[in-house]
Design an enzyme around this catalytic site. Structure first.
Site, PDB file in Angstrom:
ATOM      1  N   GLY A  46     -38.160  55.317  15.711  1.00 58.05           N
ATOM      2  CA  GLY A  46     -37.807  56.066  14.750  1.00 58.05           C
ATOM      3  C   GLY A  46     -38.323  55.520  13.539  1.00 58.05           C
ATOM      4  N   GLN A  51     -39.715  53.882   4.932  1.00 59.81           N
ATOM      5  CA  GLN A  51     -40.796  53.135   5.649  1.00 59.81           C
ATOM      6  C   GLN A  51     -42.279  53.513   5.414  1.00 59.81           C
ATOM      7  OE1 GLN A  51     -38.411  53.191   9.415  1.00 59.81           O
ATOM      8  NE2 GLN A  51     -38.923  51.044   9.260  1.00 59.81           N
ATOM      9  N   CYS A  96     -36.763  46.509  13.776  1.00 55.89           N
ATOM     10  CA  CYS A  96     -37.082  47.408  12.642  1.00 55.89           C
ATOM     11  C   CYS A  96     -38.628  47.395  12.531  1.00 55.89           C
ATOM     12  CB  CYS A  96     -36.280  47.350  11.430  1.00 55.89           C
ATOM     13  SG  CYS A  96     -36.701  48.121   9.920  1.00 55.89           S
ATOM     14  N   LEU A  97     -39.416  48.387  12.086  1.00 56.81           N
ATOM     15  CA  LEU A  97     -40.621  48.433  11.860  1.00 56.81           C
ATOM     16  C   LEU A  97     -40.934  47.916  10.551  1.00 56.81           C
ATOM     17  CD1 LEU A  97     -41.981  52.011  13.371  1.00 56.81           C
ATOM     18  CD2 LEU A  97     -42.121  49.440  14.395  1.00 56.81           C
ATOM     19  N   HIS A 139     -29.300  53.316  12.557  1.00 60.97           N
ATOM     20  CA  HIS A 139     -30.129  52.441  11.807  1.00 60.97           C
ATOM     21  C   HIS A 139     -31.175  53.293  10.981  1.00 60.97           C
ATOM     22  CE1 HIS A 139     -33.364  49.223  12.208  1.00 60.97           C
ATOM     23  NE2 HIS A 139     -34.195  50.205  11.724  1.00 60.97           N
ATOM     24  N   GLU A 140     -31.417  54.411  11.133  1.00 62.52           N
ATOM     25  CA  GLU A 140     -32.021  55.401  10.329  1.00 62.52           C
ATOM     26  C   GLU A 140     -31.428  55.816   9.090  1.00 62.52           C
ATOM     27  OE1 GLU A 140     -35.121  54.837  10.847  1.00 62.52           O
ATOM     28  OE2 GLU A 140     -35.178  54.516  12.594  1.00 62.52           O
ATOM     29  N   HIS A 143     -31.392  53.012   6.415  1.00 60.66           N
ATOM     30  CA  HIS A 143     -32.825  53.170   5.557  1.00 60.66           C
ATOM     31  C   HIS A 143     -32.617  54.220   4.502  1.00 60.66           C
ATOM     32  CE1 HIS A 143     -35.689  50.596   7.598  1.00 60.66           C
ATOM     33  NE2 HIS A 143     -35.323  51.184   8.715  1.00 60.66           N
TER      34      HIS A 143
HETATM   35 ZN    ZN Z   1     -35.954  50.356  10.422  1.00 56.67          ZN
END
Ligand code: ZN
Length: 188
Positions: A46, A51, A96-97, A139-140, A143
């Site tokens: 995701g 991000q 996480c990216l 998680h998203e 953000h």
């Molecule tokens: Zn993340």
């Protein structure tokens, strides 16, 4: 295909609250298409708009739910409901990216339901209990409220993660974004 640079922890876009989308514009459609391309390039589950440096309140997911069904979707102006207990599974690492290369056990609710709209303005509902999707939805949403999963870790583990990201070189070079097309070179 347009892959956008991914922001790294420390980038101010990751600490900002997002803005509700009031109109689906061509710019927004392009953003969402690019976010799917970027997620694919990074092998992510995701990606939230901050991000890729955007302030719009939306995210994409591409991951399986508890029964193994894959969900590839965008959710605009999402609202989150959590259910089930808060669980810390020491065997499951959350990553996480924007914290490239690291992963830590992170307490999450077992179930999550997100309601929002898609690019056509139609209602989207994503729900899962106990699967990757349930974790990804929570998680998203973090953000979009300007926080990272690192904020849910103990201070010691949070520091360890930040040190690890620094050691991977980007932060040491003053870089606050990375290009997922350099995935192999980055050893993520
Ligand atoms: Zn993340």
């Amino acid at each position: 295909m347009t892959v956008r640079p991914i922001t790294i922890v420390g980038h101010r876009a990751l600490a900002q609250r997002t803005r509700r989308v009031r109109e689906i514009t061509d710019e927004l459609r392009t953003l969402v298409a690019d976010m799917f391309d970027t997620t694919d390039a990074a092998n992510g589950a995701g990606l939230a708009a901050p991000q890729v440096g955007s302030r719009w309140r939306l995210f994409v997911v591409d991951c399986p739910d508890a029964s193994g069904d894959r969900h590839r979707a965008v959710v605009i102006n999402p609202r989150l409901e959590r259910f089930g207990g808060l669980e810390l599974d020491e065997e499951t690492l959350e990553g996480c990216l924007s914290v490239p290369g690291e992963g830590y056990p992170t307490a999450r609710h077992r179930g999550a339901r997100v309601t929002g709209i898609d690019l056509e303005g139609d209602e989207v509902v994503l729900e899962d209990e106990g699967g990757v999707l349930a974790r990804a939805l929570q998680h998203e949403m973090d953000h979009l409220d300007g926080s990272l999963y690192l904020d849910r870790l103990s201070p010691a583990l949070r520091r360890e993660a930040l040190d690890a990201v620094t050691q991977r070189g980007w932060r040491a070079r003053g870089l606050l974004t990375w290009d997922p097309r350099e995935l192999e070179a980055a050893d993520v």
